[in-house]
Design an enzyme around this catalytic site. Structure first.
Site, PDB file in Angstrom:
ATOM      1  N   TYR A  31      -6.197 -10.888  -4.928  1.00 35.07           N
ATOM      2  CA  TYR A  31      -5.982  -9.469  -5.266  1.00 35.07           C
ATOM      3  C   TYR A  31      -5.764  -9.301  -6.763  1.00 35.07           C
ATOM      4  O   TYR A  31      -6.460  -8.528  -7.424  1.00 35.07           O
ATOM      5  CB  TYR A  31      -4.767  -8.919  -4.493  1.00 35.07           C
ATOM      6  N   THR A  80      -2.100  -3.008 -11.882  1.00 29.47           N
ATOM      7  CA  THR A  80      -0.845  -3.585 -11.393  1.00 29.47           C
ATOM      8  C   THR A  80      -0.264  -4.589 -12.394  1.00 29.47           C
ATOM      9  O   THR A  80      -1.006  -5.186 -13.175  1.00 29.47           O
ATOM     10  CB  THR A  80      -1.128  -4.319 -10.054  1.00 29.47           C
TER      11      THR A  80
HETATM   12  P1  NAD Z   1      -3.853   1.812  -0.690  1.00 33.51           P
HETATM   13  O1  NAD Z   1      -4.388   0.552  -0.098  1.00 33.51           O
HETATM   14  O2  NAD Z   1      -2.753   2.532   0.015  1.00 33.51           O
HETATM   15  O3  NAD Z   1      -5.051   2.862  -0.862  1.00 33.51           O
HETATM   16  C1  NAD Z   1      -6.299   2.512  -1.344  1.00 33.51           C
HETATM   17  C2  NAD Z   1      -7.244   3.684  -1.091  1.00 33.51           C
HETATM   18  O4  NAD Z   1      -8.537   3.350  -1.636  1.00 33.51           O
HETATM   19  C3  NAD Z   1      -7.458   4.000   0.394  1.00 33.51           C
HETATM   20  O5  NAD Z   1      -7.420   5.392   0.608  1.00 33.51           O
HETATM   21  C4  NAD Z   1      -8.847   3.439   0.697  1.00 33.51           C
HETATM   22  O6  NAD Z   1      -9.522   4.127   1.731  1.00 33.51           O
HETATM   23  C5  NAD Z   1      -9.532   3.644  -0.664  1.00 33.51           C
HETATM   24  N1  NAD Z   1     -10.653   2.711  -0.861  1.00 33.51           N
HETATM   25  C6  NAD Z   1     -10.649   1.358  -0.665  1.00 33.51           C
HETATM   26  N2  NAD Z   1     -11.861   0.862  -0.948  1.00 33.51           N
HETATM   27  C7  NAD Z   1     -12.648   1.899  -1.338  1.00 33.51           C
HETATM   28  C8  NAD Z   1     -13.988   2.019  -1.787  1.00 33.51           C
HETATM   29  N3  NAD Z   1     -14.792   0.936  -1.859  1.00 33.51           N
HETATM   30  N4  NAD Z   1     -14.462   3.229  -2.129  1.00 33.51           N
HETATM   31  C9  NAD Z   1     -13.656   4.330  -2.051  1.00 33.51           C
HETATM   32  N5  NAD Z   1     -12.377   4.276  -1.621  1.00 33.51           N
HETATM   33  C10 NAD Z   1     -11.876   3.078  -1.277  1.00 33.51           C
HETATM   34  O7  NAD Z   1      -3.455   1.430  -2.174  1.00 33.51           O
HETATM   35  P2  NAD Z   1      -2.237   1.978  -3.088  1.00 33.51           P
HETATM   36  O8  NAD Z   1      -1.038   1.185  -2.806  1.00 33.51           O
HETATM   37  O9  NAD Z   1      -2.204   3.458  -3.005  1.00 33.51           O
HETATM   38  O10 NAD Z   1      -2.771   1.536  -4.527  1.00 33.51           O
HETATM   39  C11 NAD Z   1      -3.625   2.399  -5.286  1.00 33.51           C
HETATM   40  C12 NAD Z   1      -3.972   1.716  -6.596  1.00 33.51           C
HETATM   41  O11 NAD Z   1      -2.786   1.442  -7.332  1.00 33.51           O
HETATM   42  C13 NAD Z   1      -4.682   0.374  -6.427  1.00 33.51           C
HETATM   43  O12 NAD Z   1      -5.702   0.291  -7.398  1.00 33.51           O
HETATM   44  C14 NAD Z   1      -3.602  -0.657  -6.684  1.00 33.51           C
HETATM   45  O13 NAD Z   1      -4.140  -1.836  -7.229  1.00 33.51           O
HETATM   46  C15 NAD Z   1      -2.742   0.075  -7.692  1.00 33.51           C
HETATM   47  N6  NAD Z   1      -1.299  -0.305  -7.683  1.00 33.51           N
HETATM   48  C16 NAD Z   1      -0.588  -0.288  -6.513  1.00 33.51           C
HETATM   49  C17 NAD Z   1       0.762  -0.609  -6.543  1.00 33.51           C
HETATM   50  C18 NAD Z   1       1.594  -0.578  -5.278  1.00 33.51           C
HETATM   51  O14 NAD Z   1       2.754  -0.978  -5.319  1.00 33.51           O
HETATM   52  N7  NAD Z   1       1.099  -0.076  -4.175  1.00 33.51           N
HETATM   53  C19 NAD Z   1       1.377  -0.958  -7.747  1.00 33.51           C
HETATM   54  C20 NAD Z   1       0.609  -0.961  -8.923  1.00 33.51           C
HETATM   55  C21 NAD Z   1      -0.727  -0.619  -8.874  1.00 33.51           C
END
Ligand code: NAD
Ligand code: TYD
Length: 354
Positions: free
Chosen positions: A157, A132
């Site tokens: 986070y 991120t």
């Molecule tokens: P999300 O919270 O919607 O999904 C996270 C997923 O990871 C879920 O399916 C959850 O069940 C799984 N998970 C959590 N802990 C786990 C574990 N210990 N073992 C296996 N699975 C596990 O998140 P998102 O918004 O889809 O984000 C995905 C990635 O992208 C993250 O790493 C986040 O930091 C990064 N990101 C998100 C954004 C955003 O705007 N949403 C922007 C930039 C980067």
């Protein structure tokens, strides 16, 4: 068949990525490892189960499970989404963020390294660590984050994601593992859990509940439609250089209050409510502690080196997002009512289906 391991493929961005890859790369198959936390929903990918998509219910911190997955020969890549992802939750309970985002990422890197050393991975193996822009901290009113901006995370986070980024980079420099890091701005689109700003506003408007805006609503985020992020990740996975970092952003900076106004007005139209109805639900609430003022991305590196550009402007993306939520209200109701959680437990318990 090119086989990749996707972690967190039942979450918001992960599920969109799994769908996109299966659509665009007919000769690829996916192992989808997801612990199904509150944010993960097997229903997001259930219809994809088959030869090209195998779901494994489990934790990225489970070394035995990882050893089992990596005992397969020829895995060509890891795309690592799995994380605790919500800033407000990290303020209330940071420990899970350390466990999954830091320790979990470390275990996944270590399992990849061991498999690589045993000669089991595809020679072109890449470990794409999805991160991120929040690792860079807050911008003032001017300027953009570049790949060389100093890390300065504000929330538990972003601190946990920063730590994970450092491990991913260190595994390249120290052990030569082909890691690549992407730092992306705020995503929005289908399948986003309604705890994040955009789906929460849509959900609350439908249910005529208050729309909580933190502080004065003046904080700025750079919004990217999730499909564009997925395309950027695919581009980096295929053509990015190991050891490098790529910033990904939508070039769509908006104040939170502007976003809320846009959603209110579009929702009034879609729901046939008089103009101004939804705006009346806006409620200014106490600010988030440590609330970063502004994020904005300089994406010139990925654009110049790899030729990626976002294809959706904010107006187009937000209209598609709203339409998706209105067409999929049963999805929102299921994941928020706990019905899905009960279903999953009854049908799968703690058993993986891998
Ligand atoms: P999300 O919270 O919607 O999904 C996270 C997923 O990871 C879920 O399916 C959850 O069940 C799984 N998970 C959590 N802990 C786990 C574990 N210990 N073992 C296996 N699975 C596990 O998140 P998102 O918004 O889809 O984000 C995905 C990635 O992208 C993250 O790493 C986040 O930091 C990064 N990101 C998100 C954004 C955003 O705007 N949403 C922007 C930039 C980067
Ligand atoms: P969020 O979607 O939680 O993403 P992030 O904190 O990772 O940027 O929040 C986006 C912005 O919206 C952030 O400035 C906080 C603000 N916000 C609200 O004003 N009200 C809300 O109910 C939420 C969830 C967020």
């Amino acid at each position: 068949m090119k086989r990749i391991l996707v972690t967190g493929g039942c979450g918001f961005i992960g599920a969109n990525f799994v769908r996109r890859v299966l659509d665009l790369r007919p000769d690829w198959s996916i192992i989808n490892l997801d612990a199904l936390t509150y944010a993960g929903n097997y229903g997001n990918v259930r219809d994809l189960e088959g030869d090209r998509h195998r779901f494994v219910h489990g934790d990225i911190g489970d070394e035995e499970l990882l050893a089992d997955i990596f005992s397969e020969e020829g895995i060509a890549g890891v795309v690592h989404f799995a994380a605790e992802s919500h800033v407000d939750r990290s303020i209330l309970g940071p420990e899970a963020f350390v466990e999954t985002n830091v320790t979990g990422t470390f275990r996944l890197l270590q399992a990849s390294l061991e498999s690589w050393r045993e000669g089991k991975l595809d020679p072109d193996f890449r470990f794409l660590h999805v991160s991120t822009d929040e690792v860079y901290g807050s911008l003032g009113p001017e300027g953009l984050f570049t790949e060389t901006t100093r890390y300065d995370p504000s929330s538990p986070y972003s601190a946990s994601k920063a730590a994970a980024d450092h491990f991913a980079r260190a595994y390249h420099r120290t052990y030569g593992l082909s890691t690549i890091i992407t730092n992306c701005s705020n995503n929005y689109g289908p399948y986003q859990f309604p705890e994040k700003l955009i789906p929460l506003m849509i959900f609350n408007i439908i249910n005529e509940r208050p729309l909580p805006v933190y502080g004065d609503g003046g904080n700025v985020r750079d919004w990217l439609f999730v499909e564009d992020h997925c395309d950027a990740l695919l581009t980096v996975l295929e053509n990015g250089r190991p050891g490098e970092t790529y910033n990904i952003g939508g070039g769509a900076e908006k104040k939170n209050i502007e976003i809320v106004h846009i959603i209110c007005d579009l929702m009034d139209e879609r729901l046939d409510r008089p103009h101004g109805t939804s705006r009346k639900l806006i409620t200014f609430v106490a600010d988030r502690p440590g609330h970063d003022l502004r994020y904005a991305i300089d994406a010139s590196k990925i654009e110049g080196e790899l030729g990626w550009r976002p294809r959706h402007g904010f107006e187009d993306g937000i209209a598609r997002t709203i339409d998706w939520y209105l067409d999929n209200m049963s999805w929102v109701e299921k994941i928020t009512s706990g019905e899905y959680k009960r279903w999953m437990k009854e049908n799968y318990g703690n058993r993986g289906t891998g």
